[in-house]
Design an enzyme around this catalytic site. Structure first.
Site, PDB file in Angstrom:
ATOM      1  N   HIS A   1       0.791  -1.234   0.000  1.00  0.00           N
ATOM      2  CA  HIS A   1       0.000   0.000   0.000  1.00  0.00           C
ATOM      3  C   HIS A   1       0.820   1.279   0.000  1.00  0.00           C
ATOM      4  O   HIS A   1       0.261   2.365  -0.066  1.00  0.00           O
ATOM      5  CB  HIS A   1      -0.940   0.032   1.212  1.00  0.00           C
ATOM      6  CG  HIS A   1      -0.232   0.381   2.489  1.00  0.00           C
ATOM      7  ND1 HIS A   1       0.656  -0.457   3.085  1.00  0.00           N
ATOM      8  CD2 HIS A   1      -0.260   1.495   3.252  1.00  0.00           C
ATOM      9  CE1 HIS A   1       1.133   0.106   4.182  1.00  0.00           C
ATOM     10  NE2 HIS A   1       0.600   1.302   4.307  1.00  0.00           N
TER      11      HIS A   1
HETATM   12  N1  UDP Z   1      -3.459  -5.054   8.962  1.00  0.00           N
HETATM   13  C1  UDP Z   1      -4.729  -5.590   9.161  1.00  0.00           C
HETATM   14  N2  UDP Z   1      -5.422  -6.042   8.068  1.00  0.00           N
HETATM   15  C2  UDP Z   1      -4.908  -6.013   6.813  1.00  0.00           C
HETATM   16  C3  UDP Z   1      -3.604  -5.471   6.620  1.00  0.00           C
HETATM   17  C4  UDP Z   1      -2.912  -4.985   7.725  1.00  0.00           C
HETATM   18  O1  UDP Z   1      -5.219  -5.678  10.289  1.00  0.00           O
HETATM   19  O2  UDP Z   1      -5.581  -6.438   5.871  1.00  0.00           O
HETATM   20  C5  UDP Z   1      -2.721  -4.564  10.129  1.00  0.00           C
HETATM   21  C6  UDP Z   1      -1.366  -5.210  10.306  1.00  0.00           C
HETATM   22  O3  UDP Z   1      -1.467  -6.412  11.016  1.00  0.00           O
HETATM   23  C7  UDP Z   1      -0.596  -4.136  11.050  1.00  0.00           C
HETATM   24  C8  UDP Z   1      -1.185  -2.856  10.539  1.00  0.00           C
HETATM   25  O4  UDP Z   1      -2.428  -3.202   9.929  1.00  0.00           O
HETATM   26  O5  UDP Z   1      -0.821  -4.221  12.438  1.00  0.00           O
HETATM   27  C9  UDP Z   1      -0.286  -2.212   9.532  1.00  0.00           C
HETATM   28  O6  UDP Z   1      -0.926  -1.142   8.957  1.00  0.00           O
HETATM   29  P1  UDP Z   1      -0.549  -0.609   7.509  1.00  0.00           P
HETATM   30  O7  UDP Z   1       0.186  -1.661   6.750  1.00  0.00           O
HETATM   31  O8  UDP Z   1      -1.800  -0.061   6.922  1.00  0.00           O
HETATM   32  O9  UDP Z   1       0.363   0.650   7.812  1.00  0.00           O
HETATM   33  P2  UDP Z   1       1.910   0.837   8.153  1.00  0.00           P
HETATM   34  O10 UDP Z   1       2.269  -0.085   9.274  1.00  0.00           O
HETATM   35  O11 UDP Z   1       2.678   0.563   6.895  1.00  0.00           O
HETATM   36  O12 UDP Z   1       2.008   2.264   8.556  1.00  0.00           O
END
Ligand code: UDP
Length: 359
Positions: free
Chosen positions: A208
């Site tokens: 993403h």
């Molecule tokens: N996550 C979730 N469902 C999904 C994809 C990710 O619950 O379909 C959770 C994942 O386990 C983690 C968090 O979302 O705890 C990560 O968020 P994201 O990847 O959106 O953002 P980033 O961490 O890159 O800022």
């Protein structure tokens, strides 16, 4: 009574705030009053409401319903709306998380009103100023009064920028969350059975980051890499709404017919699938660390990472967005070494944060 105004808006912030809010409610009732502001940055049921329900996060006191538009427009609208809430509520602290536009808007609004700002996940750097997250982090840290760092590396990053006042190493609230929900997910989630997956015999992927989704050649390489991998094993991709839209616009979904594309997963299903994956392939910050917490090798489709400990300890490899490199790394995943000396803390980051704010 200390009044804390917590600003959240995006999926990873709901998860991090869950850890801190739980400590406030269970150990500081009557001493700390926490008001949640949900900016609305993520608003789909499966990107927002499901996390509040599953992780037991208090209902937001304010729903600003601001999403979409350019970065400038979104941040500007948030700034104005958050300022109105702050003027009315006059909190003692504004608590911000991570590196989204909601983080930056909360930080700026508070700083201009001379309200102290506390930043959870301070000091992270990718050293890539083209990432919107990097800009948000640096600016949020600059105006924060308490900087809660998840890692030693984060403390060092801040020191290099001349920031030492108010900095403390507390560990990673995501680690707290992973410990708390690890077994809950095993007992409550039926995601493996539902998706017809076997323990240790599938790849779990997420994608993403703007640098991948907004660059057609990078997204194509990633889509084709996952399609190649899906010829030999199940590949599950819970698709972020932004990625879904662009994959469809680029006509890539057809080439990915063997990949199991599913809606974004509720948290317990997601961490259940993480725990039993053979390899995790991702560009997410949180997912890289969860792979590490759950002892699963990770392949990160980025050119750099803020979570350098996972790479240094041999649990994570960076492949950029090269189809060939991704396929090669997943086919021969790194052989992880030790977990090091608790690089993400002792699982009590949230308690340390609340204790600091209550003093
Ligand atoms: N996550 C979730 N469902 C999904 C994809 C990710 O619950 O379909 C959770 C994942 O386990 C983690 C968090 O979302 O705890 C990560 O968020 P994201 O990847 O959106 O953002 P980033 O961490 O890159 O800022």
């Amino acid at each position: 009574m200390i009044k804390i105004l917590t600003i959240v808006g995006a999926r990873p912030q709901f998860i991090k705030a869950a850890a801190v809010s739980r400590v406030i409610r269970s150990q500081y009732a009557g001493r700390i009053d926490e008001l949640l502001v949900h900016t609305g940055q993520h608003y789909d049921k499966n990107m927002s409401k499901v996390f509040f329900d599953e992780l037991d996060i208090p209902h937001p006191r304010f729903n600003l319903e601001i999403s979409g538009g350019s970065h400038g427009a979104m941040t500007g609208r948030m700034l104005e709306a958050i300022e109105t809430v702050m003027l009315a509520e006059k909190p003692d602290w504004v608590l911000i998380y991570g590196d989204t536009n909601s983080t930056l808007a909360g930080a700026l609004a508070a700083a201009k009103l001379h309200i102290p700002v506390a930043h959870v996940e301070a000091g992270l750097r990718s050293f890539n100023m083209r990432m919107p997250e990097e800009v948000n982090r640096i600016l949020a840290d600059r105006v924060s009064n308490r900087l809660f760092c998840p890692t030693e590396t984060a403390v060092e990053n801040l020191a290099r920028e001349g920031v030492t006042a108010g900095v403390s190493l507390v560990g990673d609230v995501m680690y707290d969350v992973s410990l708390y929900y690890r077994d809950v997910a095993r007992s409550r989630s039926d995601a493996l059975a539902r998706l017809g997956l076997e323990e240790g015999k599938y790849v779990l992927a997420t994608c993403h980051r703007a640098e991948n989704t907004d660059d057609p050649s990078r997204l194509r390489e990633i889509g084709l890499a996952l399609a190649d991998l899906a010829l030999n094993q199940p590949v599950v991709l819970p698709v972020h709404p932004r990625t879904a839209k662009i994959l469809a616009e680029q006509g890539l979904t057809a080439s990915m017919k063997d990949v199991t594309l599913v809606e974004p997963l509720p948290f317990l299903d997601m961490i259940r699938l993480e725990q039993s994956a053979r390899v995790i392939v991702t560009d997410s910050g949180g997912v890289q660390k969860e792979a590490f917490f759950y002892d699963v090798p990770c392949v990160t489709m980025r050119d750099e990472t803020e979570w350098v400990e996972t790479v240094e300890l041999g649990w994570n490899v960076l492949t950029g967005a090269s189809r060939e490199a991704i396929v090669a790394a997943v086919s021969a995943p790194v052989r992880p070494g030790s977990k090091g000396d608790d690089p993400y803390g002792d699982g009590a980051a949230a308690s340390k944060i609340v204790e600091s704010l209550s003093a």
